[in-house]
Design an enzyme around this catalytic site. Structure first.
Site, PDB file in Angstrom:
ATOM      1  N   GLN A  75       0.960  -1.828   8.382  1.00 21.81           N
ATOM      2  CA  GLN A  75       1.372  -1.243   7.097  1.00 21.81           C
ATOM      3  C   GLN A  75       0.675   0.098   6.845  1.00 21.81           C
ATOM      4  O   GLN A  75       0.383   0.443   5.706  1.00 21.81           O
ATOM      5  CB  GLN A  75       1.078  -2.219   5.955  1.00 21.81           C
ATOM      6  CG  GLN A  75       2.084  -3.358   5.844  1.00 21.81           C
ATOM      7  CD  GLN A  75       3.457  -2.878   5.367  1.00 21.81           C
ATOM      8  OE1 GLN A  75       3.604  -1.794   4.801  1.00 21.81           O
ATOM      9  NE2 GLN A  75       4.474  -3.689   5.597  1.00 21.81           N
ATOM     10  N   SER A  76       0.415   0.845   7.895  1.00 22.55           N
ATOM     11  CA  SER A  76      -0.306   2.116   7.750  1.00 22.55           C
ATOM     12  C   SER A  76       0.437   3.114   6.857  1.00 22.55           C
ATOM     13  O   SER A  76       1.584   3.476   7.134  1.00 22.55           O
ATOM     14  CB  SER A  76      -0.515   2.721   9.142  1.00 22.55           C
ATOM     15  OG  SER A  76      -0.891   4.087   9.030  1.00 22.55           O
TER      16      SER A  76
END
Ligand SMILES: *Cc1c(COP(=O)(O)O)cnc(C)c1O
Length: 322
Positions: A75-76
């Protein structure tokens, strides 16, 4: 000294970002609380990585690159904002992400799909393994005649750090305009470029402001990593200033783990939303703001001091948790 404006920079964001007093929470806690809205930086859904990417992607274009590879967690925010910025500049985005934490197509994964970024998921927890994979991919692309540019985790190398030196300059100018002397700056610290750039900016402006980074993931030798970024950026600007790693102040509010919501973080998200109508995220800014409130309650931040919280973005994270 060498000026930041001498470095190539692609204008991607909307700057300066707003700088506002949090009136309701200031009264509640007897401190002067301000917020710097880098969540409103104007690309994707906003966030701190845009300031770094302005320098990094200008460098990529300057070097004649056509493809940009970066790495991160599933989920960067950084990976998604790199993809969005690449689209704006006609560069091809490739994201090499950790498979751990992959859920349905939610949060940043949904946005990556909309941006049509090419994604490789690597089944590991180790950042160095993901990075090695990115380098391998880059070599393969070069054999095919492509010109890839690799950006490290969070965009936190020396060039990326210049983005947050600029943020510090912007912030002190805004504070000067309303006659505020900043005692503290507090931000979430993940890969260190944000805090590092702000520390370097404070040093260059010769201010006494205390910069406190809130740790949201367990990192070893993090002070050393940040001081290396600070000193590298100062050297790049041909400044004689050099800091010791002991000058890097970090407070641990990781809680149960990276990207796992904490009690303090969740309370802080509700507190800011209910009192000021501003939304934080569960991975970075919620924990950082929760840390700030805790530091007020513990007396580390004292009554009537002027405190600036850097809202670094991360909103997609709210839509990726259960
Ligand atoms: C990446 C990130 C941070 C941490 O910034 P670093 O420069 O990596 O330390 C903080 N908040 C959000 C929302 C981020 O995406």
């Amino acid at each position: 000294m060498y000026k930041i404006s001498n470095f190539k920079r692609k204008k991607l964001g909307i700057f300066p970002t707003p700088f506002k007093k949090l009136q309701n929470l200031s009264s509640k806690f007897n401190v002067n609380l301000f917020i710097k809205r880098d969540d409103l930086s104007g690309v994707g859904v906003g966030g701190n990585k845009i300031r770094k990417l302005e320098f990094l992607l200008a460098d990529a274009i300057d070097k004649g690159c056509d493809t940009v590879i970066t790495i991160g967690g599933a989920q960067s925010n950084h990976a998604m904002l790199t993809a969005a910025s690449c689209r704006k500049l006609h560069l091809e985005p490739i994201l090499v992400l950790k498979k751990r934490g992959v859920t349905d197509t939610k949060g940043n994964l949904l946005l990556n799909n909309i941006l049509d970024a090419k994604i490789y998921f690597i089944d590991t927890d180790s950042t160095s393994e993901v990075y090695d994979e990115a380098i391998k991919l880059s070599e393969e692309l070069m054999k095919k005649g492509k010109k890839p540019y690799v950006i490290p985790m969070g965009g936190s190398n020396i060039l990326g750090t210049l983005g947050y030196i600029n943020c510090a300059f912007e912030l002190f100018k805004q504070a000067d305009e309303i006659g505020v002397n900043i005692d503290h700056i507090v931000c979430a610290s993940g890969s260190g470029g944000t805090q590092g750039g702000i520390i370097a900016g404070v040093k260059l402006l010769d201010k006494k402001t205390k910069v406190t980074g809130v740790m949201v993931s367990p990192e070893k030798d993090f002070e050393k990593k940040i001081s290396n970024l600070v000193n590298g950026a100062l050297k790049l600007l041909e400044s004689d200033i050099c800091i010791n790693e002991k000058e890097v102040v970090l407070k641990d509010y990781v809680g149960p783990g990276y990207a796992i919501p904490s009690e303090i973080g969740t309370q802080a998200i509700k507190l800011l939303a209910k009192n000021e109508g501003i939304i934080l995220d569960p991975v970075y800014t919620g924990k950082a703001f929760g840390g700030l409130i805790d530091l007020i309650e513990r007396g580390y931040i004292r009554e009537n001091e002027n405190v600036v919280f850097i809202h670094t973005g991360g909103i997609p994270g709210l839509f990726a948790i259960h």
